[in-house]
Design an enzyme around this catalytic site. Structure first.
Site, PDB file in Angstrom:
ATOM      1  N   ASN A  29       0.865  -1.657  -0.368  1.00 41.15           N
ATOM      2  CA  ASN A  29       0.087   0.107   0.003  1.00 41.15           C
ATOM      3  C   ASN A  29       0.932   1.261  -0.210  1.00 41.15           C
ATOM      4  O   ASN A  29       0.250   2.553  -0.222  1.00 41.15           O
ATOM      5  CB  ASN A  29      -1.078  -0.133   1.141  1.00 41.15           C
ATOM      6  CG  ASN A  29      -0.171  -0.412   2.332  1.00 41.15           C
ATOM      7  OD1 ASN A  29       0.600  -1.108   2.660  1.00 41.15           O
ATOM      8  ND2 ASN A  29      -0.251   1.045   3.188  1.00 41.15           N
ATOM      9  N   LYS A  30       2.696   1.362   0.330  1.00 46.97           N
ATOM     10  CA  LYS A  30       3.312   2.515   0.234  1.00 46.97           C
ATOM     11  C   LYS A  30       4.408   1.925  -0.078  1.00 46.97           C
ATOM     12  O   LYS A  30       4.720   0.382  -0.238  1.00 46.97           O
ATOM     13  CB  LYS A  30       3.034   3.294   1.788  1.00 46.97           C
ATOM     14  CG  LYS A  30       3.196   1.777   2.849  1.00 46.97           C
ATOM     15  CD  LYS A  30       3.418   3.133   4.321  1.00 46.97           C
ATOM     16  CE  LYS A  30       3.779   2.343   5.362  1.00 46.97           C
ATOM     17  NZ  LYS A  30       3.139   3.090   6.514  1.00 46.97           N
ATOM     18  N   GLY A  31       5.185   2.610   0.229  1.00 49.66           N
ATOM     19  CA  GLY A  31       6.737   3.056   0.143  1.00 49.66           C
ATOM     20  C   GLY A  31       7.154   1.962  -1.266  1.00 49.66           C
ATOM     21  O   GLY A  31       6.956   2.096  -2.222  1.00 49.66           O
ATOM     22  N   VAL A  79       0.370 -10.758   6.221  1.00 49.79           N
ATOM     23  CA  VAL A  79       1.043 -11.537   6.141  1.00 49.79           C
ATOM     24  C   VAL A  79       1.391 -12.591   8.290  1.00 49.79           C
ATOM     25  O   VAL A  79       1.999 -13.683   7.656  1.00 49.79           O
ATOM     26  CB  VAL A  79       2.304 -11.117   5.570  1.00 49.79           C
ATOM     27  CG1 VAL A  79       2.522 -10.934   4.421  1.00 49.79           C
ATOM     28  CG2 VAL A  79       3.316 -10.781   7.487  1.00 49.79           C
ATOM     29  N   SER A 184      17.885  -6.385   3.699  1.00 48.76           N
ATOM     30  CA  SER A 184      18.299  -5.967   4.072  1.00 48.76           C
ATOM     31  C   SER A 184      20.135  -5.549   4.158  1.00 48.76           C
ATOM     32  O   SER A 184      20.286  -7.115   4.358  1.00 48.76           O
ATOM     33  CB  SER A 184      17.536  -5.097   5.077  1.00 48.76           C
ATOM     34  OG  SER A 184      18.135  -3.612   5.855  1.00 48.76           O
ATOM     35  N   TYR A 240      15.878  -6.101  13.391  1.00 51.70           N
ATOM     36  CA  TYR A 240      15.728  -6.053  12.256  1.00 51.70           C
ATOM     37  C   TYR A 240      16.648  -7.276  11.208  1.00 51.70           C
ATOM     38  O   TYR A 240      15.959  -7.678  10.581  1.00 51.70           O
ATOM     39  CB  TYR A 240      15.893  -5.399  11.946  1.00 51.70           C
ATOM     40  CG  TYR A 240      15.106  -4.849  10.330  1.00 51.70           C
ATOM     41  CD1 TYR A 240      14.306  -4.717   9.937  1.00 51.70           C
ATOM     42  CD2 TYR A 240      16.379  -4.081   9.456  1.00 51.70           C
ATOM     43  CE1 TYR A 240      13.716  -4.426   8.206  1.00 51.70           C
ATOM     44  CE2 TYR A 240      16.072  -3.314   8.797  1.00 51.70           C
ATOM     45  CZ  TYR A 240      15.209  -3.503   7.880  1.00 51.70           C
ATOM     46  OH  TYR A 240      14.826  -3.068   6.490  1.00 51.70           O
ATOM     47  N   LYS A 244      16.603 -10.717   8.772  1.00 52.33           N
ATOM     48  CA  LYS A 244      16.888 -10.749   7.654  1.00 52.33           C
ATOM     49  C   LYS A 244      17.395 -11.920   7.191  1.00 52.33           C
ATOM     50  O   LYS A 244      17.484 -12.161   6.251  1.00 52.33           O
ATOM     51  CB  LYS A 244      17.329  -9.165   6.953  1.00 52.33           C
ATOM     52  CG  LYS A 244      15.940  -8.038   6.803  1.00 52.33           C
ATOM     53  CD  LYS A 244      15.469  -8.297   6.235  1.00 52.33           C
ATOM     54  CE  LYS A 244      14.110  -7.284   6.035  1.00 52.33           C
ATOM     55  NZ  LYS A 244      12.772  -7.094   5.337  1.00 52.33           N
ATOM     56  N   VAL A 271      16.043   3.568   1.500  1.00 43.83           N
ATOM     57  CA  VAL A 271      15.080   4.431   0.620  1.00 43.83           C
ATOM     58  C   VAL A 271      13.986   5.454   1.777  1.00 43.83           C
ATOM     59  O   VAL A 271      14.137   4.629   2.782  1.00 43.83           O
ATOM     60  CB  VAL A 271      14.333   3.617  -0.392  1.00 43.83           C
ATOM     61  CG1 VAL A 271      13.423   4.239  -0.699  1.00 43.83           C
ATOM     62  CG2 VAL A 271      14.929   2.417  -0.946  1.00 43.83           C
ATOM     63  N   ASP A 274       8.322   4.977   5.424  1.00 45.88           N
ATOM     64  CA  ASP A 274       8.239   4.973   6.758  1.00 45.88           C
ATOM     65  C   ASP A 274       8.885   4.018   7.584  1.00 45.88           C
ATOM     66  O   ASP A 274       9.690   4.449   8.601  1.00 45.88           O
ATOM     67  CB  ASP A 274       6.537   4.902   6.603  1.00 45.88           C
ATOM     68  CG  ASP A 274       5.836   6.001   6.953  1.00 45.88           C
ATOM     69  OD1 ASP A 274       5.900   7.339   6.448  1.00 45.88           O
ATOM     70  OD2 ASP A 274       4.309   5.504   6.637  1.00 45.88           O
TER      71      ASP A 274
END
Ligand SMILES: NC(=O)c1ccc[n+]([C@@H]2O[C@H](COP(=O)([O-])OP(=O)(O)OC[C@H]3O[C@@H](n4cnc5c(N)ncnc54)[C@H](OP(=O)(O)O)[C@@H]3O)[C@@H](O)[C@H]2O)c1
Length: 315
Positions: A29-31, A79, A184, A240, A244, A271, A274
């Site tokens: 929906n974004k990014g 998810v 990432s 995080y 990844k 990038v 948010d």
């Protein structure tokens, strides 16, 4: 092994239209996810834009329809919610009968962040990317158990659930299917201080999904007991990063298991989104380029690889 995605053949619009490929993108929906959908749709792919929030997903899809991209359809998917994933599978099966491209993009940061405080530090991108900002950010970023768990549930377990549910439809693809996992550089192995944890992830011959699960549970225990440093976990964005690393390892295991598919993971770049608290210098449009390129690679492309944007890199 090809070193650069620019050197590889990929299916441009006309060719893709001929094949009428079907793609799913999570967290779109974004990014970066939204941009991936836009670029795939502009190349002629029929894209199922998924989002956990119905309204945000419908609005994003309308934006793309207003750009003339009528080949985008919306379906709700959280998810971390297996029921919503099952409904997606039923939808794709009924509407298309198969799936050609899966882009696992949905992500969570695993941190509690004072966003204004972070931006006020004006950390330059090189310092941020290198991980050297770790001491600077101590006052504005915190790993909590809840955030770490949410991060693992989204970035690793969520990706795994979506992939496993869609594999039967990916196997029905008339072209060899592609899975692109958005990773990432925080997940790169050299960032893990512990030799033991690093070598367990690196040794793909003996690594299993069960062992990845155990390692992730050990991490969560260490968050609870405040023993992350003592036990050699990364200090910068630890949950995080480890989510990844686990995702990259899963990508490799999956690529070995399904040699006819093209399954890769990619760091999209730093990038302005948010999730990156709007500190990244790249536009989402540029961040989507490498994932889209991997999704549209022609047969004979790489599989089981990690890309740092357009270049193959070490896990
Ligand atoms: N930005 C960077 O610098 C950077 C660098 C490396 C990797 N990445 C990766 O790029 C991917 C996209 O992130 P982004 O930077 O584009 O951030 P973003 O704009 O914040 O997008 C994250 C997306 O994931 C969705 N999401 C979160 N939890 C979800 C769940 N349980 N189910 C479904 N969707 C969920 C969010 O939905 P809501 O809108 O509902 O929250 C949002 O659509 C992530 O995997 C991230 O780790 C980003």
């Amino acid at each position: 092994m090809p070193l650069n995605l620019y050197d590889l053949n990929f299916n441009k619009g006309v060719c893709v239209l001929m094949f009428g490929r079907i793609a799913v993108v999570t967290g779109a929906n974004k990014g970066i996810g939204f941009e991936i959908v836009r670029q795939l749709a502009a190349a002629g792919v029929v894209v199922v834009l998924t989002a956990r929030d119905e309204q945000r997903g419908v609005e994003a899809t309308s934006k793309l329809h207003n750009l003339g991209l009528s080949n985008v359809v919306f379906h709700q998917v959280d998810v971390t919610n297996i029921n919503s994933i099952t409904l997606l599978v039923h939808f794709i099966k009924a509407k298309f009968g198969r799936l050609d491209i899966l882009i696992n993009n949905a992500g969570a940061s695993g941190m509690e962040v004072d966003e204004e405080g972070l931006r006020a530090l004006h950390i330059d991108p090189a310092t941020w990317i290198s991980g050297k900002a770790v001491n600077l950010v101590q006052g504005v970023m915190k790993t909590t158990y809840e955030k770490a768990e949410e991060c693992f549930n989204t970035n690793y377990y969520g990706t795994k659930s979506v992939t496993e549910a869609l594999l039967p439809l990916l196997k029905l693809s008339t072209t060899s299917s592609r899975i692109v996992n958005i990773s990432s550089l925080r997940g790169e192995l050299w960032r893990i201080p512990s030799d033991q944890i690093r070598s367990e992830f690196a040794n793909i011959e003996s690594l299993t999904e069960e062992r990845i699960h155990e390692i992730l549970q050990n991490f969560l225990q260490d968050v609870k007991q405040n023993t992350l440093i003592k036990n050699g976990w990364p200090l910068m964005l630890p949950a995080y990063g480890i989510s990844k690393t686990a995702l990259n390892a899963y990508t490799r295991l999956l690529a070995r298991k399904y040699p006819k598919m093209y399954i890769n993971c990619v760091h999209p770049g730093y990038v302005n989104t948010d999730l990156a608290w709007h500190t990244g210098p790249m536009s989402p449009e540029d961040g989507a380029k490498a994932p889209v390129r991997l999704a549209l690679l022609s047969d004979d492309g790489p599989t089981g690889c990690y890309f740092e944007q357009m270049k193959v890199a070490s896990f």
